[in-house]
Design an enzyme around this catalytic site. Sequence first.
Site, PDB file in Angstrom:
ATOM      1  N   GLY A 223       0.849  -1.179   0.000  1.00 39.30           N
ATOM      2  CA  GLY A 223       0.000   0.000   0.000  1.00 39.30           C
ATOM      3  C   GLY A 223       0.886   1.229   0.000  1.00 39.30           C
ATOM      4  O   GLY A 223       2.025   1.181   0.461  1.00 39.30           O
ATOM      5  N   THR A 224       0.358   2.320  -0.521  1.00 35.77           N
ATOM      6  CA  THR A 224       1.224   3.488  -0.685  1.00 35.77           C
ATOM      7  C   THR A 224       0.809   4.670   0.183  1.00 35.77           C
ATOM      8  O   THR A 224       1.097   4.663   1.367  1.00 35.77           O
ATOM      9  CB  THR A 224       1.329   3.862  -2.169  1.00 35.77           C
ATOM     10  N   THR A 225       0.128   5.669  -0.337  1.00 41.01           N
ATOM     11  CA  THR A 225       0.084   6.967   0.328  1.00 41.01           C
ATOM     12  C   THR A 225      -1.126   7.165   1.252  1.00 41.01           C
ATOM     13  O   THR A 225      -2.266   6.932   0.858  1.00 41.01           O
ATOM     14  CB  THR A 225       0.100   8.086  -0.733  1.00 41.01           C
TER      15      THR A 225
END
Length: 280
Positions: free
Chosen positions: A52-54
Amino acid sequence: MEANLTGTGRLPAAFLTPGSSSFLDFLSAHQPELLPGRRTLPEGLTVEAPHGTTIVSAVFDGGVVIAGDRRATMGNVIAQRDIEKVFPADEYSAVGIAGTAGLAVEMVRLFQLELEHYEKIEGTVLSLEGKANRLTTMIRSNLAMAMQGLAVVPIFAGYDLDLGRGRIFTYDVTGGRSEERGFAATGSGSVFARGSMKKLYRDDLTAEQAATLAVQALYDAADDDSATGGPDLARKIFPIVSVITEDGFERLSEERVSQIAVSITDQRREHPNGPQAPLL
């Protein structure tokens, strides 16, 4: 925990003996192999797992907003376009996850159990500071996995009932905790998201303005970071935005977030780089 059940159908003595108000401590004592951080990979083996990123968060007058994009990546591949990265921890707090997606979701579920267990044993809600400390312990226990590339780096946000305001806590892979003032971001697009919020944030934001700020920041992050997904109008996939106030946790409806995203997209046709901070 089925392995601990006896043939008589009764719970083992460990479940009936008074002990710590920490579910994490209970699990460590009786089934430590179930803890995410107790697992190890064979030496020399690396795992490529969805990440998962931001995640972004911002305090407003009366609470706090926390939001996340929907993209998960695995190397240079988009592993999932509609992953959920923001979860309620309890009635007055939430966790946004960045890092190894599967491990992060498992840690969030364990954290939810930890807070629920404390409330049942102690008969009271843990303070927001106490919740942030419990999450520190969980992240620190995952250090061995983090050193093997399976890190979890969350944002924890909530409404402090004692202080009467929203608060944001960020972490590093070792469990180091910092309280952020105003706004925060984590994940691969955090540099761009933080820059966006820095120019737009004000102390007197309303909940609606803070939610729009969060989506603006995710839009800017997606503009420069390939691992961050922006609003996907074609597939109707929009960021998850949650608001926490003295009334508790609320996840904004998809319809409301889509209205914010469409409005931002329309504005960016005229100003592709988004709104600018006023020059003095």
